[in-house]
Scaffold this motif. Sequence first.
Motif, PDB file in Angstrom:
ATOM      1  N   ILE A  84      76.081  45.867 -26.828  1.00  0.00           N
ATOM      2  CA  ILE A  84      76.760  47.163 -26.713  1.00  0.00           C
ATOM      3  C   ILE A  84      75.735  48.290 -26.770  1.00  0.00           C
ATOM      4  CG2 ILE A  84      78.332  48.755 -27.903  1.00  0.00           C
ATOM      5  CD1 ILE A  84      79.950  46.232 -28.749  1.00  0.00           C
ATOM      6  N   CYS A  85      74.828  48.234 -27.726  1.00  0.00           N
ATOM      7  CA  CYS A  85      73.809  49.281 -27.861  1.00  0.00           C
ATOM      8  C   CYS A  85      72.898  49.326 -26.643  1.00  0.00           C
ATOM      9  CB  CYS A  85      72.979  49.060 -29.118  1.00  0.00           C
ATOM     10  SG  CYS A  85      73.821  49.511 -30.633  1.00  0.00           S
ATOM     11  N   GLU A  86      72.500  48.167 -26.179  1.00  0.00           N
ATOM     12  CA  GLU A  86      71.586  48.099 -25.032  1.00  0.00           C
ATOM     13  C   GLU A  86      72.157  48.814 -23.820  1.00  0.00           C
ATOM     14  OE1 GLU A  86      69.932  44.440 -22.547  1.00  0.00           O
ATOM     15  OE2 GLU A  86      69.368  44.393 -24.664  1.00  0.00           O
ATOM     16  N   SER A  87      73.460  48.713 -23.627  1.00  0.00           N
ATOM     17  CA  SER A  87      74.046  49.328 -22.432  1.00  0.00           C
ATOM     18  C   SER A  87      74.636  50.711 -22.682  1.00  0.00           C
ATOM     19  CB  SER A  87      75.117  48.401 -21.839  1.00  0.00           C
ATOM     20  OG  SER A  87      76.149  48.178 -22.764  1.00  0.00           O
ATOM     21  N   ASN A  88      74.832  51.115 -23.924  1.00  0.00           N
ATOM     22  CA  ASN A  88      75.535  52.370 -24.187  1.00  0.00           C
ATOM     23  C   ASN A  88      74.805  53.392 -25.054  1.00  0.00           C
ATOM     24  OD1 ASN A  88      78.056  51.667 -22.838  1.00  0.00           O
ATOM     25  ND2 ASN A  88      78.248  50.134 -24.436  1.00  0.00           N
ATOM     26  N   ALA A  89      73.733  53.015 -25.720  1.00  0.00           N
ATOM     27  CA  ALA A  89      73.074  53.929 -26.646  1.00  0.00           C
ATOM     28  C   ALA A  89      72.180  54.921 -25.915  1.00  0.00           C
ATOM     29  CB  ALA A  89      72.254  53.151 -27.675  1.00  0.00           C
ATOM     30  N   GLY A  90      71.997  56.066 -26.540  1.00  0.00           N
ATOM     31  CA  GLY A  90      71.090  57.087 -26.032  1.00  0.00           C
ATOM     32  C   GLY A  90      70.239  57.633 -27.162  1.00  0.00           C
ATOM     33  N   ILE A  91      69.399  58.586 -26.815  1.00  0.00           N
ATOM     34  CA  ILE A  91      68.505  59.219 -27.790  1.00  0.00           C
ATOM     35  C   ILE A  91      68.821  60.712 -27.854  1.00  0.00           C
ATOM     36  CG2 ILE A  91      66.094  59.794 -28.333  1.00  0.00           C
ATOM     37  CD1 ILE A  91      66.736  56.835 -28.681  1.00  0.00           C
ATOM     38  N   LEU A  92      68.942  61.229 -29.062  1.00  0.00           N
ATOM     39  CA  LEU A  92      69.200  62.644 -29.281  1.00  0.00           C
ATOM     40  C   LEU A  92      68.237  63.156 -30.347  1.00  0.00           C
ATOM     41  CD1 LEU A  92      71.020  65.230 -28.985  1.00  0.00           C
ATOM     42  CD2 LEU A  92      72.383  64.281 -30.884  1.00  0.00           C
ATOM     43  N   VAL A  93      67.497  64.191 -30.021  1.00  0.00           N
ATOM     44  CA  VAL A  93      66.678  64.873 -31.024  1.00  0.00           C
ATOM     45  C   VAL A  93      67.495  66.061 -31.501  1.00  0.00           C
ATOM     46  CG1 VAL A  93      64.514  66.070 -31.483  1.00  0.00           C
ATOM     47  CG2 VAL A  93      64.540  64.088 -29.937  1.00  0.00           C
ATOM     48  N   TRP A  94      67.796  66.072 -32.794  1.00  0.00           N
ATOM     49  CA  TRP A  94      68.723  67.053 -33.360  1.00  0.00           C
ATOM     50  C   TRP A  94      68.378  67.227 -34.833  1.00  0.00           C
ATOM     51  CZ3 TRP A  94      73.755  65.830 -35.947  1.00  0.00           C
ATOM     52  CH2 TRP A  94      74.607  66.946 -36.029  1.00  0.00           C
ATOM     53  N   HIS A  95      68.307  68.441 -35.304  1.00  0.00           N
ATOM     54  CA  HIS A  95      67.945  68.738 -36.699  1.00  0.00           C
ATOM     55  C   HIS A  95      66.622  68.079 -37.092  1.00  0.00           C
ATOM     56  CE1 HIS A  95      71.403  71.063 -38.009  1.00  0.00           C
ATOM     57  NE2 HIS A  95      72.149  70.259 -37.272  1.00  0.00           N
ATOM     58  N   ASP A  96      65.656  68.154 -36.198  1.00  0.00           N
ATOM     59  CA  ASP A  96      64.320  67.603 -36.434  1.00  0.00           C
ATOM     60  C   ASP A  96      64.311  66.101 -36.711  1.00  0.00           C
ATOM     61  OD1 ASP A  96      63.097  70.118 -36.087  1.00  0.00           O
ATOM     62  OD2 ASP A  96      63.521  70.643 -38.178  1.00  0.00           O
ATOM     63  N   LEU A 100      69.342  57.496 -32.615  1.00  0.00           N
ATOM     64  CA  LEU A 100      69.896  56.556 -31.658  1.00  0.00           C
ATOM     65  C   LEU A 100      71.394  56.837 -31.693  1.00  0.00           C
ATOM     66  CD1 LEU A 100      69.317  54.078 -29.853  1.00  0.00           C
ATOM     67  CD2 LEU A 100      69.744  52.649 -31.859  1.00  0.00           C
ATOM     68  N   VAL A 101      71.992  57.257 -30.572  1.00  0.00           N
ATOM     69  CA  VAL A 101      73.375  57.731 -30.581  1.00  0.00           C
ATOM     70  C   VAL A 101      74.276  56.919 -29.666  1.00  0.00           C
ATOM     71  CG1 VAL A 101      72.702  60.106 -31.126  1.00  0.00           C
ATOM     72  CG2 VAL A 101      73.009  59.445 -28.760  1.00  0.00           C
ATOM     73  N   MET A 102      75.561  56.947 -30.008  1.00  0.00           N
ATOM     74  CA  MET A 102      76.548  56.286 -29.172  1.00  0.00           C
ATOM     75  C   MET A 102      77.908  56.921 -29.389  1.00  0.00           C
ATOM     76  SD  MET A 102      77.294  52.269 -28.537  1.00  0.00           S
ATOM     77  CE  MET A 102      75.970  51.911 -29.602  1.00  0.00           C
ATOM     78  N   ASN A 103      78.651  57.046 -28.319  1.00  0.00           N
ATOM     79  CA  ASN A 103      80.020  57.517 -28.370  1.00  0.00           C
ATOM     80  C   ASN A 103      80.903  56.291 -28.526  1.00  0.00           C
ATOM     81  OD1 ASN A 103      82.456  58.804 -28.053  1.00  0.00           O
ATOM     82  ND2 ASN A 103      82.246  59.069 -25.865  1.00  0.00           N
ATOM     83  N   GLY A 104      81.685  56.253 -29.544  1.00  0.00           N
ATOM     84  CA  GLY A 104      82.577  55.123 -29.762  1.00  0.00           C
ATOM     85  C   GLY A 104      82.882  54.989 -31.226  1.00  0.00           C
ATOM     86  N   TYR A 105      83.604  53.966 -31.547  1.00  0.00           N
ATOM     87  CA  TYR A 105      83.965  53.752 -32.935  1.00  0.00           C
ATOM     88  C   TYR A 105      83.065  52.664 -33.502  1.00  0.00           C
ATOM     89  CZ  TYR A 105      86.693  53.088 -37.115  1.00  0.00           C
ATOM     90  OH  TYR A 105      87.068  53.014 -38.418  1.00  0.00           O
ATOM     91  N   GLY A 106      82.525  52.894 -34.671  1.00  0.00           N
ATOM     92  CA  GLY A 106      81.695  51.881 -35.300  1.00  0.00           C
ATOM     93  C   GLY A 106      81.113  52.393 -36.597  1.00  0.00           C
ATOM     94  N   ASP A 120      64.707  57.934 -36.190  1.00  0.00           N
ATOM     95  CA  ASP A 120      64.881  58.248 -37.602  1.00  0.00           C
ATOM     96  C   ASP A 120      66.200  57.728 -38.167  1.00  0.00           C
ATOM     97  OD1 ASP A 120      62.435  59.742 -37.796  1.00  0.00           O
ATOM     98  OD2 ASP A 120      63.434  61.338 -36.681  1.00  0.00           O
ATOM     99  N   ALA A 121      67.244  57.730 -37.352  1.00  0.00           N
ATOM    100  CA  ALA A 121      68.567  57.347 -37.830  1.00  0.00           C
ATOM    101  C   ALA A 121      69.475  57.062 -36.639  1.00  0.00           C
ATOM    102  CB  ALA A 121      69.155  58.466 -38.688  1.00  0.00           C
ATOM    103  N   ALA A 122      70.688  56.623 -36.944  1.00  0.00           N
ATOM    104  CA  ALA A 122      71.685  56.347 -35.904  1.00  0.00           C
ATOM    105  C   ALA A 122      72.853  57.311 -36.084  1.00  0.00           C
ATOM    106  CB  ALA A 122      72.178  54.913 -36.017  1.00  0.00           C
ATOM    107  N   LEU A 123      73.522  57.622 -34.988  1.00  0.00           N
ATOM    108  CA  LEU A 123      74.663  58.529 -35.005  1.00  0.00           C
ATOM    109  C   LEU A 123      75.711  57.973 -34.045  1.00  0.00           C
ATOM    110  CD1 LEU A 123      74.538  62.368 -34.860  1.00  0.00           C
ATOM    111  CD2 LEU A 123      75.978  61.146 -33.254  1.00  0.00           C
ATOM    112  N   VAL A 124      76.935  57.903 -34.511  1.00  0.00           N
ATOM    113  CA  VAL A 124      78.046  57.481 -33.660  1.00  0.00           C
ATOM    114  C   VAL A 124      79.168  58.499 -33.841  1.00  0.00           C
ATOM    115  CG1 VAL A 124      79.016  55.919 -35.405  1.00  0.00           C
ATOM    116  CG2 VAL A 124      79.531  55.528 -33.008  1.00  0.00           C
ATOM    117  N   TRP A 125      79.830  58.816 -32.741  1.00  0.00           N
ATOM    118  CA  TRP A 125      80.935  59.774 -32.822  1.00  0.00           C
ATOM    119  C   TRP A 125      82.077  59.294 -31.948  1.00  0.00           C
ATOM    120  CZ3 TRP A 125      77.239  60.530 -29.147  1.00  0.00           C
ATOM    121  CH2 TRP A 125      77.672  60.887 -27.881  1.00  0.00           C
ATOM    122  N   HIS A 126      83.262  59.751 -32.300  1.00  0.00           N
ATOM    123  CA  HIS A 126      84.435  59.504 -31.455  1.00  0.00           C
ATOM    124  C   HIS A 126      85.432  60.638 -31.660  1.00  0.00           C
ATOM    125  CE1 HIS A 126      86.038  57.726 -35.210  1.00  0.00           C
ATOM    126  NE2 HIS A 126      87.210  58.096 -34.731  1.00  0.00           N
TER     127      HIS A 126
END
Length: 188
Positions: A84-96, A100-106, A120-126
């Motif tokens: 899932i991560c391999e096909s759906n994850a992206g990178i976001l630089v935010w708040h320094d 590793l980001v993904m839209n979805g539930y998890g 630095d960290a992972a972020l998921v949102w839905h």
Amino acid sequence: YESLLVHYPNVFDVVRLVSTWDTWNKSDPETFERAKCLNSGLFERVHPPFGVFHKMIVDKTLMERVIEDGRIIIRAKDAENARICESNAGILVWHDMKFLVMNGYGNSSLFDAYEYPDVDAALVWHFSGKTGMYKVSMYSLPCSPVNIDVASVATLYGGGGHKGAAGFSISELPFSLKDIRPVAQDMH
């Protein structure tokens, strides 16, 4: 304590593993891994799991079987989550921080098996159609710097949590989707 151990020889082991998992205490990686397996072995197959606790406190072989079941469950979930991560994850630089980001539930386990260095960290949102709000969750990763504190970001948006896992709900995402780069693009 001696009389307790006569009747419940594994009580301290079970309590230590449950406590380790509940507090996300990763100071002893082997104990944390066993705690994670115990949690998965219990909650993925037994609902509610509480009747099993008494049996595990008395029967060490049952506790070891539950841990091994959890290990098998985690391997299968990790393989699925890595795909899932391999096909759906992206990178976001935010708040320094580099997320590793993904839209979805998890939760943090979504990112556990995906080995992506230099974040630095992972972020998921839905988006919740029920509340009309976005839920944003952030987690430290095994590769995260020791001093990473995602709760400091969550509190800026009215949320909370702790250093390694935090989140918030908000009516509009506080970052632009245009700023998210594909993982493959970030590797170059």
